[in-house]
Design an enzyme around this catalytic site. Structure first.
Site, mmCIF file in Angstrom:
data_model
loop_
_atom_site.group_PDB
_atom_site.id
_atom_site.type_symbol
_atom_site.label_atom_id
_atom_site.label_comp_id
_atom_site.label_asym_id
_atom_site.label_seq_id
_atom_site.Cartn_x
_atom_site.Cartn_y
_atom_site.Cartn_z
ATOM 1 N N GLU A 40 20.329 44.645 36.183
ATOM 2 C CA GLU A 40 19.680 43.551 36.909
ATOM 3 C C GLU A 40 20.214 42.196 36.453
ATOM 4 O O GLU A 40 20.347 41.928 35.250
ATOM 5 C CB GLU A 40 18.166 43.629 36.651
ATOM 6 C CG GLU A 40 17.347 42.555 37.333
ATOM 7 C CD GLU A 40 15.876 42.625 36.951
ATOM 8 O OE1 GLU A 40 15.054 42.084 37.713
ATOM 9 O OE2 GLU A 40 15.547 43.225 35.899
ATOM 10 N N LYS A 110 13.843 42.484 45.324
ATOM 11 C CA LYS A 110 12.822 42.976 44.395
ATOM 12 C C LYS A 110 11.428 42.608 44.882
ATOM 13 O O LYS A 110 11.111 41.441 45.092
ATOM 14 C CB LYS A 110 13.077 42.388 43.006
ATOM 15 C CG LYS A 110 12.168 42.911 41.906
ATOM 16 C CD LYS A 110 12.567 42.275 40.578
ATOM 17 C CE LYS A 110 11.738 42.790 39.411
ATOM 18 N NZ LYS A 110 12.134 42.129 38.137
ATOM 19 N N CYS A 145 13.727 47.137 37.985
ATOM 20 C CA CYS A 145 13.019 46.836 36.732
ATOM 21 C C CYS A 145 11.491 46.995 36.826
ATOM 22 O O CYS A 145 10.970 48.092 36.760
ATOM 23 C CB CYS A 145 13.401 45.430 36.281
ATOM 24 S SG CYS A 145 13.099 45.115 34.514
#
Length: 256
Positions: A40, A110, A145
């Site tokens: 990321e 995200k 994540c």
């Protein structure tokens, strides 16, 4: 199918990071990699929040065009990790997936932005749409994540036919145990292969956990990259996923 979760150092050094990523991608391809996954925010270093605005770019843009060229050059499926994407006045944490001919197969913004002692939620705009994409390797699901803490997202991907869960991450060392817990749990409960690439080292005085992993549908870590830059490499038979789902049909036994 050979997969590689590439573990890059967490540095606010865009040019150096691009050179390191290029070398690691080529190395993974030379080792027979079919699918390569990057961490990321690797171009800027996730915790370098003050650098996000200058690092932001469009998709397609300079970084994604370079990744597309590498996917084509190496004839691999390349999950290019995530970058700071700019669209209008908004910034996103956006991950990208390329096919072996360099075509952009999918983008994912995200959805779960980290708010705990972090500026991500203040600086970035959350995505709104899960990402499942059919490829020659199987149906892949893109996640990022903090998403690992939200099981409903992963179940929605499996309901869309996903067999291989991809995670691009900048997970910190202080919660390393959670990294392994969630990676193994998401793989087991969804009877899926999970490939998770994490940053290593430190940026802005935050230590990153490293320990990128490849986890099979039984929750076994087939590979772990350790703490230093490198890669977690594993060979997986895609048929294993279906065999697990057929021999232990937990997904079919759900009652909602």
């Amino acid at each position: 199918m050979h997969v590689a979760a590439v573990q890059l150092p967490a540095r606010n050094d865009p040019e150096g990071n691009r050179a390191r990523a290029t070398a690691r991608i080529r190395d993974a391809a030379e080792r027979g990699g079919d699918l390569v996954v990057l961490p990321e925010m690797w171009p800027v270093g996730y915790f370098a929040f003050d650098a996000y605005d200058d690092a932001a770019e469009s998709v397609p843009g300079p970084t994604t065009e370079r990744l597309a060229d590498l996917a084509d050059e190496c004839s691999i499926h390349l999950h290019g990790g995530s970058i700071v994407e700019r669209e209008g006045d908004d910034l996103y944490n956006t991950s990208v997936l390329f096919g072996p001919d360099g075509d952009l197969l999918a983008t994912y913004r995200k959805m779960h932005l980290f708010g705990y002692e972090s500026e991500e939620a203040r600086r970035l705009t959350p995505g709104e749409t899960p990402c499942a994409v059919d490829t020659d390797l199987g149906t892949l699901g893109l996640t990022t994540c903090y998403d690992l803490r939200f099981p409903a997202l992963y179940r929605s991907l499996v309901d869309e036919g996903v067999e291989i869960l991809l995670v691009t991450s900048a997970w910190p060392s202080e919660r390393r145990d959670h990294w392994h817990l969630f990676a193994r749990t998401r793989a087991v409960e969804n009877q899926s292969l999970l490939v998770a690439a994490n940053l290593a080292g430190s940026v802005r005085d935050v230590d990153l956990a490293g320990e990128s992993v490849v986890v099979d549908p039984w929750g076994v870590e087939r590979a772990n990259a350790g703490r230093e830059p490198g890669a977690a490499n594993a060979t997986i038979d895609r048929d294993e996923i279906q065999e697990v789902r057929e021999s232990f049909p937990a997904l079919d036994d759900r009652r909602l």
